[in-house]
Write a protein that holds these residues in place. Structure first.
Motif, PDB file in Angstrom:
ATOM      1  N   ASP A 119       0.832  -1.202   0.000  1.00 20.72           N
ATOM      2  CA  ASP A 119       0.000   0.000   0.000  1.00 20.72           C
ATOM      3  C   ASP A 119       0.869   1.256   0.000  1.00 20.72           C
ATOM      4  OD1 ASP A 119      -2.268  -1.561   0.131  1.00 20.72           O
ATOM      5  OD2 ASP A 119      -2.414  -1.448   2.323  1.00 20.72           O
ATOM      6  N   ALA A 120       0.294   2.311  -0.546  1.00 21.02           N
ATOM      7  CA  ALA A 120       0.949   3.621  -0.512  1.00 21.02           C
ATOM      8  C   ALA A 120       0.776   4.252   0.868  1.00 21.02           C
ATOM      9  CB  ALA A 120       0.371   4.524  -1.587  1.00 21.02           C
ATOM     10  N   GLY A 121       1.628   5.240   1.166  1.00 19.81           N
ATOM     11  CA  GLY A 121       1.528   5.939   2.439  1.00 19.81           C
ATOM     12  C   GLY A 121       2.225   7.285   2.371  1.00 19.81           C
ATOM     13  N   PHE A 122       1.919   8.143   3.327  1.00 21.62           N
ATOM     14  CA  PHE A 122       2.535   9.471   3.377  1.00 21.62           C
ATOM     15  C   PHE A 122       2.841   9.840   4.818  1.00 21.62           C
ATOM     16  CE2 PHE A 122       2.216  14.083   3.962  1.00 21.62           C
ATOM     17  CZ  PHE A 122       3.257  14.489   3.134  1.00 21.62           C
ATOM     18  N   GLU A 123       4.030  10.452   5.037  1.00 21.94           N
ATOM     19  CA  GLU A 123       4.442  10.914   6.359  1.00 21.94           C
ATOM     20  C   GLU A 123       5.020  12.318   6.245  1.00 21.94           C
ATOM     21  OE1 GLU A 123       7.418   8.221   7.730  1.00 21.94           O
ATOM     22  OE2 GLU A 123       6.091   6.478   7.766  1.00 21.94           O
ATOM     23  N   HIS A 124       4.759  13.122   7.257  1.00 18.62           N
ATOM     24  CA  HIS A 124       5.356  14.459   7.363  1.00 18.62           C
ATOM     25  C   HIS A 124       5.957  14.607   8.749  1.00 18.62           C
ATOM     26  CE1 HIS A 124       5.901  18.818   7.092  1.00 18.62           C
ATOM     27  NE2 HIS A 124       5.346  18.898   8.287  1.00 18.62           N
ATOM     28  N   PHE A 125       7.185  15.136   8.798  1.00 18.71           N
ATOM     29  CA  PHE A 125       7.858  15.365  10.070  1.00 18.71           C
ATOM     30  C   PHE A 125       8.303  16.824  10.132  1.00 18.71           C
ATOM     31  CE2 PHE A 125       8.344  10.890   9.072  1.00 18.71           C
ATOM     32  CZ  PHE A 125       7.927  10.285  10.252  1.00 18.71           C
ATOM     33  N   ALA A 126       7.687  17.580  11.039  1.00 18.29           N
ATOM     34  CA  ALA A 126       8.029  18.994  11.195  1.00 18.29           C
ATOM     35  C   ALA A 126       9.362  19.166  11.902  1.00 18.29           C
ATOM     36  CB  ALA A 126       6.925  19.713  11.967  1.00 18.29           C
ATOM     37  N   GLU A 127       9.757  18.170  12.706  1.00 14.60           N
ATOM     38  CA  GLU A 127      11.034  18.206  13.415  1.00 14.60           C
ATOM     39  C   GLU A 127      11.726  16.862  13.283  1.00 14.60           C
ATOM     40  OE1 GLU A 127      10.541  19.360  17.446  1.00 14.60           O
ATOM     41  OE2 GLU A 127       9.706  21.343  16.965  1.00 14.60           O
ATOM     42  N   LEU A 128      13.045  16.900  13.194  1.00 15.44           N
ATOM     43  CA  LEU A 128      13.853  15.703  13.060  1.00 15.44           C
ATOM     44  C   LEU A 128      14.995  15.753  14.063  1.00 15.44           C
ATOM     45  CD1 LEU A 128      13.974  15.558   9.173  1.00 15.44           C
ATOM     46  CD2 LEU A 128      12.850  13.886  10.637  1.00 15.44           C
ATOM     47  N   PRO A 129      15.553  14.604  14.428  1.00 16.45           N
ATOM     48  CA  PRO A 129      16.671  14.612  15.372  1.00 16.45           C
ATOM     49  C   PRO A 129      17.901  15.292  14.782  1.00 16.45           C
ATOM     50  CG  PRO A 129      16.310  12.404  14.488  1.00 16.45           C
ATOM     51  CD  PRO A 129      15.156  13.238  14.050  1.00 16.45           C
ATOM     52  N   THR A 130      18.630  16.022  15.627  1.00 19.47           N
ATOM     53  CA  THR A 130      19.804  16.769  15.177  1.00 19.47           C
ATOM     54  C   THR A 130      20.994  16.495  16.090  1.00 19.47           C
ATOM     55  OG1 THR A 130      19.182  18.706  16.491  1.00 19.47           O
ATOM     56  CG2 THR A 130      18.393  18.621  14.211  1.00 19.47           C
ATOM     57  N   LEU A 131      22.174  16.779  15.556  1.00 21.10           N
ATOM     58  CA  LEU A 131      23.424  16.706  16.307  1.00 21.10           C
ATOM     59  C   LEU A 131      24.155  18.029  16.126  1.00 21.10           C
ATOM     60  CD1 LEU A 131      24.608  13.156  15.173  1.00 21.10           C
ATOM     61  CD2 LEU A 131      23.738  13.754  17.432  1.00 21.10           C
ATOM     62  N   GLU A 132      24.814  18.515  17.170  1.00 18.67           N
ATOM     63  CA  GLU A 132      25.498  19.801  17.108  1.00 18.67           C
ATOM     64  C   GLU A 132      26.919  19.680  17.647  1.00 18.67           C
ATOM     65  OE1 GLU A 132      24.470  22.704  15.917  1.00 18.67           O
ATOM     66  OE2 GLU A 132      22.359  22.226  15.535  1.00 18.67           O
ATOM     67  N   SER A 133      27.852  20.324  16.959  1.00 22.10           N
ATOM     68  CA  SER A 133      29.212  20.490  17.465  1.00 22.10           C
ATOM     69  C   SER A 133      29.703  21.862  17.021  1.00 22.10           C
ATOM     70  CB  SER A 133      30.133  19.379  16.938  1.00 22.10           C
ATOM     71  OG  SER A 133      30.417  19.577  15.568  1.00 22.10           O
ATOM     72  N   THR A 134      30.911  22.216  17.356  1.00 23.05           N
ATOM     73  CA  THR A 134      31.429  23.532  16.990  1.00 23.05           C
ATOM     74  C   THR A 134      31.637  23.657  15.486  1.00 23.05           C
ATOM     75  OG1 THR A 134      33.683  22.752  17.402  1.00 23.05           O
ATOM     76  CG2 THR A 134      32.546  23.883  19.215  1.00 23.05           C
ATOM     77  N   THR A 135      31.839  22.550  14.799  1.00 27.91           N
ATOM     78  CA  THR A 135      32.140  22.605  13.366  1.00 27.91           C
ATOM     79  C   THR A 135      31.043  22.020  12.486  1.00 27.91           C
ATOM     80  OG1 THR A 135      33.357  20.518  13.582  1.00 27.91           O
ATOM     81  CG2 THR A 135      34.639  22.565  13.670  1.00 27.91           C
ATOM     82  N   LEU A 136      30.001  21.410  13.096  1.00 30.80           N
ATOM     83  CA  LEU A 136      28.996  20.718  12.286  1.00 30.80           C
ATOM     84  C   LEU A 136      27.644  20.709  12.981  1.00 30.80           C
ATOM     85  CD1 LEU A 136      28.456  18.786   9.786  1.00 30.80           C
ATOM     86  CD2 LEU A 136      28.871  16.902  11.389  1.00 30.80           C
ATOM     87  N   SER A 137      26.589  20.941  12.171  1.00 34.11           N
ATOM     88  CA  SER A 137      25.214  20.670  12.580  1.00 34.11           C
ATOM     89  C   SER A 137      24.670  19.614  11.630  1.00 34.11           C
ATOM     90  CB  SER A 137      24.345  21.929  12.511  1.00 34.11           C
ATOM     91  OG  SER A 137      24.855  22.952  13.336  1.00 34.11           O
ATOM     92  N   ALA A 138      24.005  18.599  12.162  1.00 35.95           N
ATOM     93  CA  ALA A 138      23.490  17.513  11.332  1.00 35.95           C
ATOM     94  C   ALA A 138      22.027  17.268  11.635  1.00 35.95           C
ATOM     95  CB  ALA A 138      24.297  16.236  11.570  1.00 35.95           C
ATOM     96  N   SER A 139      21.222  17.110  10.582  1.00 35.74           N
ATOM     97  CA  SER A 139      19.811  16.737  10.710  1.00 35.74           C
ATOM     98  C   SER A 139      19.625  15.371  10.063  1.00 35.74           C
ATOM     99  CB  SER A 139      18.900  17.759  10.015  1.00 35.74           C
ATOM    100  OG  SER A 139      19.012  19.038  10.614  1.00 35.74           O
ATOM    101  N   VAL A 140      19.080  14.426  10.805  1.00 38.37           N
ATOM    102  CA  VAL A 140      18.944  13.052  10.318  1.00 38.37           C
ATOM    103  C   VAL A 140      17.566  12.886   9.675  1.00 38.37           C
ATOM    104  CG1 VAL A 140      19.138  10.612  10.885  1.00 38.37           C
ATOM    105  CG2 VAL A 140      20.473  12.304  12.173  1.00 38.37           C
ATOM    106  N   LEU A 141      17.541  12.821   8.350  1.00 35.65           N
ATOM    107  CA  LEU A 141      16.286  12.688   7.618  1.00 35.65           C
ATOM    108  C   LEU A 141      15.712  11.284   7.770  1.00 35.65           C
ATOM    109  CD1 LEU A 141      17.905  15.059   6.197  1.00 35.65           C
ATOM    110  CD2 LEU A 141      16.706  14.412   4.118  1.00 35.65           C
ATOM    111  N   VAL A 142      16.553  10.303   7.468  1.00 39.02           N
ATOM    112  CA  VAL A 142      16.135   8.908   7.445  1.00 39.02           C
ATOM    113  C   VAL A 142      17.261   8.069   8.037  1.00 39.02           C
ATOM    114  CG1 VAL A 142      15.379   6.982   5.992  1.00 39.02           C
ATOM    115  CG2 VAL A 142      14.835   9.324   5.311  1.00 39.02           C
ATOM    116  N   GLY A 143      16.915   7.042   8.810  1.00 33.74           N
ATOM    117  CA  GLY A 143      17.920   6.133   9.323  1.00 33.74           C
ATOM    118  C   GLY A 143      18.597   6.650  10.576  1.00 33.74           C
TER     119      GLY A 143
END
Length: 295
Positions: free
Chosen positions: A131-155
């Protein structure tokens, strides 16, 4: 390509409705990265009243669409009845399974900037007829450091996991570099690629800029990136996809016969793909070349 070598593959220019994109995947010599089988980098482009960025209703099968914006907005509509505005930093994920149709529309913005990526993930045999399906995520988990910000879309990445659906073992992460060097963790069973959206990133002595896909290979536990200023990129990866894919237009299949059946269903208005409540007429397309050759 030797182990741990960085291979830079030029994207090709393509047209999606009225939007010019840089198609990073698939390209000659690189069809997939894990289950990721399609990456279009759109923009950055300035919106104006005379420039349409609407993508009218069209069908999909056998894949997931992953819509990710760095700036701007899109209105998603699909044949499941979904209507969802997506903004920068939010995720729209649509699973097509046996068949679905959708549109991506300008929600009325006539100024500002549109910049983002549209990606596809090939569904494995275990779910591609589902079956088909749809998902929306207004917020995602993130990681922060002095040199990098990361947002994890999938996985999963860096100890955090996205809530988005996965039908195979893969990952997608936005990496925002603040300047300087950073070492990021990797899964040695995955193959990876980097698509730079803004600025430039140095990967093991190789400069990667917008307009190319940097294939990073497999077998890495970590990798070192360096940016000389503010830069942004998308890191995609996954266990190498072990099923042969046959892709044509908006369909991901395993054979010409499956593609032919899907095209006939769309062309005839069959209920397989449903209807999208959009003000735009649906996109029609000529038969695949092997069917045209039979006439």
């Amino acid at each position: 390509m030797t182990e741990h070598e960085v291979e830079v593959i030029a994207s090709r220019e393509a047209q999606v409705a009225a939007i010019r994109v840089r198609r990073a995947l698939p390209t000659k010599g690189r069809r997939t990265v894990g289950a990721w089988c399609f990456v279009d980098h759109m923009g950055p482009m300035s919106l104006d009243p005379d420039h349409s960025v609407d993508v009218a209703p069209h069908p999909h099968m056998g894949l997931q669409t992953v819509t990710w914006l760095f700036s701007g907005e899109f209105l998603h509509r699909d044949s499941l009845g979904s209507e969802q505005l997506i903004r920068a930093g939010q995720l729209n994920l649509m699973t097509s399974g046996h068949g679905v149709a959708h549109s991506e529309e300008n929600p009325g913005r006539r100024s500002g900037e549109l910049h983002g990526m549209q990606l596809w993930v090939a569904q494995p045999t275990s779910t591609r007829e589902g079956d088909a399906g749809f998902e929306h995520f207004a917020e995602l988990p993130t990681l922060e450091s002095t040199t990098l910000s990361a947002s994890v879309l999938v996985g999963a990445f860096g100890g955090v996991t996205s809530p988005a659906r996965r039908d195979s073992d893969h990952v997608g992460v936005e990496l925002d570099f603040h300047g300087g060097a950073v070492t990021v963790p990797m899964d040695s069973t995955y193959e990876y690629a980097l698509i730079v959206a803004n600025g430039s990133v140095l990967v093991e002595g190789v400069v990667v800029e917008p307009g190319a896909l940097a294939y990073l290979g497999a077998g890495r536990d970590e990798i070192r990136f360096e940016s000389r200023g503010v830069s942004r990129a998308l890191l995609i990866g996954g266990v190498p996809f072990d099923e042969r894919l046959f892709m044509w237009w908006n369909f991901v299949a395993r054979s010409q016969e499956e593609i032919s059946d899907a095209w006939r269903a769309w062309a005839s208005g069959d209920e397989r793909f449903g209807r999208v409540a959009s003000p735009f007429a649906r996109i029609e397309v000529s038969p695949p070349p092997w069917l045209m050759a039979m006439n």
